[in-house]
Enzyme design. Sequence first.
Site, PDB file in Angstrom:
ATOM      1  N   ASP A  22      48.011  38.876  40.041  1.00  0.00           N
ATOM      2  CA  ASP A  22      46.710  38.906  40.721  1.00  0.00           C
ATOM      3  C   ASP A  22      45.552  38.779  39.723  1.00  0.00           C
ATOM      4  O   ASP A  22      45.688  39.135  38.548  1.00  0.00           O
ATOM      5  CB  ASP A  22      46.601  40.216  41.528  1.00  0.00           C
ATOM      6  N   ASN A  48      43.529  35.848  39.425  1.00  0.00           N
ATOM      7  CA  ASN A  48      43.244  34.480  38.960  1.00  0.00           C
ATOM      8  C   ASN A  48      41.814  34.050  39.304  1.00  0.00           C
ATOM      9  O   ASN A  48      41.122  33.452  38.477  1.00  0.00           O
ATOM     10  CB  ASN A  48      44.214  33.473  39.595  1.00  0.00           C
ATOM     11  N   SER A 103      51.542  34.252  49.147  1.00  0.00           N
ATOM     12  CA  SER A 103      51.999  35.152  50.213  1.00  0.00           C
ATOM     13  C   SER A 103      51.824  34.500  51.585  1.00  0.00           C
ATOM     14  O   SER A 103      51.073  33.529  51.740  1.00  0.00           O
ATOM     15  CB  SER A 103      51.214  36.472  50.166  1.00  0.00           C
ATOM     16  N   ASN A 122      48.287  34.311  52.295  1.00  0.00           N
ATOM     17  CA  ASN A 122      47.406  33.449  51.497  1.00  0.00           C
ATOM     18  C   ASN A 122      47.021  32.142  52.218  1.00  0.00           C
ATOM     19  O   ASN A 122      46.136  31.415  51.754  1.00  0.00           O
ATOM     20  CB  ASN A 122      48.017  33.139  50.123  1.00  0.00           C
ATOM     21  N   SER A 169      50.507  44.739  48.901  1.00  0.00           N
ATOM     22  CA  SER A 169      50.179  43.464  49.559  1.00  0.00           C
ATOM     23  C   SER A 169      51.404  42.743  50.136  1.00  0.00           C
ATOM     24  O   SER A 169      51.563  41.530  49.964  1.00  0.00           O
ATOM     25  CB  SER A 169      49.425  42.534  48.594  1.00  0.00           C
ATOM     26  N   GLU A 201      59.475  51.720  39.841  1.00  0.00           N
ATOM     27  CA  GLU A 201      58.326  52.283  39.117  1.00  0.00           C
ATOM     28  C   GLU A 201      57.184  51.278  39.242  1.00  0.00           C
ATOM     29  O   GLU A 201      57.385  50.075  39.077  1.00  0.00           O
ATOM     30  CB  GLU A 201      58.678  52.493  37.635  1.00  0.00           C
TER      31      GLU A 201
HETATM   32  C1  IPE Z   1      48.877  39.110  46.456  1.00  0.00           C
HETATM   33  O1  IPE Z   1      47.594  38.909  45.977  1.00  0.00           O
HETATM   34  C2  IPE Z   1      49.586  37.806  46.614  1.00  0.00           C
HETATM   35  C3  IPE Z   1      49.893  37.097  45.373  1.00  0.00           C
HETATM   36  C4  IPE Z   1      49.697  37.516  44.154  1.00  0.00           C
HETATM   37  C5  IPE Z   1      50.513  35.798  45.547  1.00  0.00           C
HETATM   38  P1  IPE Z   1      46.332  38.809  46.975  1.00  0.00           P
HETATM   39  O2  IPE Z   1      45.141  38.643  46.116  1.00  0.00           O
HETATM   40  O3  IPE Z   1      46.581  37.789  48.013  1.00  0.00           O
HETATM   41  O4  IPE Z   1      46.355  40.252  47.664  1.00  0.00           O
HETATM   42  P2  IPE Z   1      45.178  41.092  48.349  1.00  0.00           P
HETATM   43  O5  IPE Z   1      44.585  40.220  49.406  1.00  0.00           O
HETATM   44  O6  IPE Z   1      44.195  41.414  47.276  1.00  0.00           O
HETATM   45  O7  IPE Z   1      45.852  42.317  48.875  1.00  0.00           O
HETATM   46  C1  IPE Z   2      46.406  35.802  42.633  1.00  0.00           C
HETATM   47  O1  IPE Z   2      45.088  35.642  42.218  1.00  0.00           O
HETATM   48  C2  IPE Z   2      47.061  34.504  43.045  1.00  0.00           C
HETATM   49  C3  IPE Z   2      47.246  34.351  44.490  1.00  0.00           C
HETATM   50  C4  IPE Z   2      47.025  35.250  45.396  1.00  0.00           C
HETATM   51  C5  IPE Z   2      47.726  33.070  44.962  1.00  0.00           C
HETATM   52  P1  IPE Z   2      43.887  35.640  43.265  1.00  0.00           P
HETATM   53  O2  IPE Z   2      43.621  34.239  43.657  1.00  0.00           O
HETATM   54  O3  IPE Z   2      44.171  36.588  44.380  1.00  0.00           O
HETATM   55  O4  IPE Z   2      42.703  36.180  42.379  1.00  0.00           O
HETATM   56  P2  IPE Z   2      41.604  37.246  42.801  1.00  0.00           P
HETATM   57  O5  IPE Z   2      42.317  38.461  43.289  1.00  0.00           O
HETATM   58  O6  IPE Z   2      40.783  36.605  43.885  1.00  0.00           O
HETATM   59  O7  IPE Z   2      40.821  37.492  41.554  1.00  0.00           O
HETATM   60 MG    MG Z   3      43.879  38.582  44.601  1.00  0.00          MG
END
Ligand code: IPE
Ligand code: IPE
Ligand code: MG
Length: 241
Positions: A18, A20, A63, A66, A194, A205
């Site tokens: 998470d 990115n 996910s 997503n 998530s 853990e």
């Molecule tokens: C969880 O991250 C899914 C992935 C890393 C692929 P999200 O960024 O989608 O999760 P939430 O929405 O913050 O819970």
């Molecule tokens: C995780 O990074 C990757 C995916 C969920 C695909 P995010 O895209 O959720 O990055 P943030 O949480 O918005 O910073």
């Molecule tokens: Mg995220």
Amino acid sequence: MGDFELSKKLDHVAFIMDGNGRWAKARGLARYFGHREACLRLREIFDTCLEFHIPFASYFAFSTENWNRPEDEIDHLMDYLEEFFRRDLPYIKDRGGRILISGDLGRIREKTRKVCMEAVEMTKGNRVHTMNICLNYGGRDEIVRAAKAFAEEVKEGSKETSDLTERLFARYLYNPDVPDIDLLIRTSGEERISNFMLYRLAYSELVFTKTMWPDFRRDAFIECLREFDSRHRRYGGLKDE
Ligand code: IPE
Ligand code: IPE
Ligand code: MG
């Protein structure tokens, strides 16, 4: 080589990759640059798993929730995933790495689906280390699918309801030979599951780090391994493992 060796058994590490988007935003870039950078990290994490003799690693790449993101971001993410396989698969394969995919590929665009299925096929004989890529994956979705698959077998008469045990149920999950998760790492400072691998996470853990996934490198991973190694796992009993 690190100055530290794991004293605990670690069969399966799982990553919620998470942060990115926030990583990119902090640099004044579009969110998808974060996904590009994220995919570049996978080889180093794979190497570190080999270094610490960790046989299984799961990666939450996309996910079932997503899909609520803009199409443009999803398209870029799939591009980078394809790029990852093209760029890094030979390296992974040569070192005994096996690719598994967990999730419903049916809804994933054809090009990406093909690249994923080829990666699975090309590495199916390898057993040094398994990378389980979770794509269009949802923990509840996986459990519901498993329940349906078992119910079908009961209906056909090849199973009885009374046959069902926790162990048997796990055989209906996406990839039955993936073991329970010992260590879950979530980057970016969020402290939630998530809808990740709910069945396999029962006694994991949990380690949360503020590092954004695109900054998560060998040293940050080793830091999490040290934390895991210092935990007391009791499984409801009184003795530490
Ligand atoms: C969880 O991250 C899914 C992935 C890393 C692929 P999200 O960024 O989608 O999760 P939430 O929405 O913050 O819970
Ligand atoms: C995780 O990074 C990757 C995916 C969920 C695909 P995010 O895209 O959720 O990055 P943030 O949480 O918005 O910073
Ligand atoms: Mg995220």
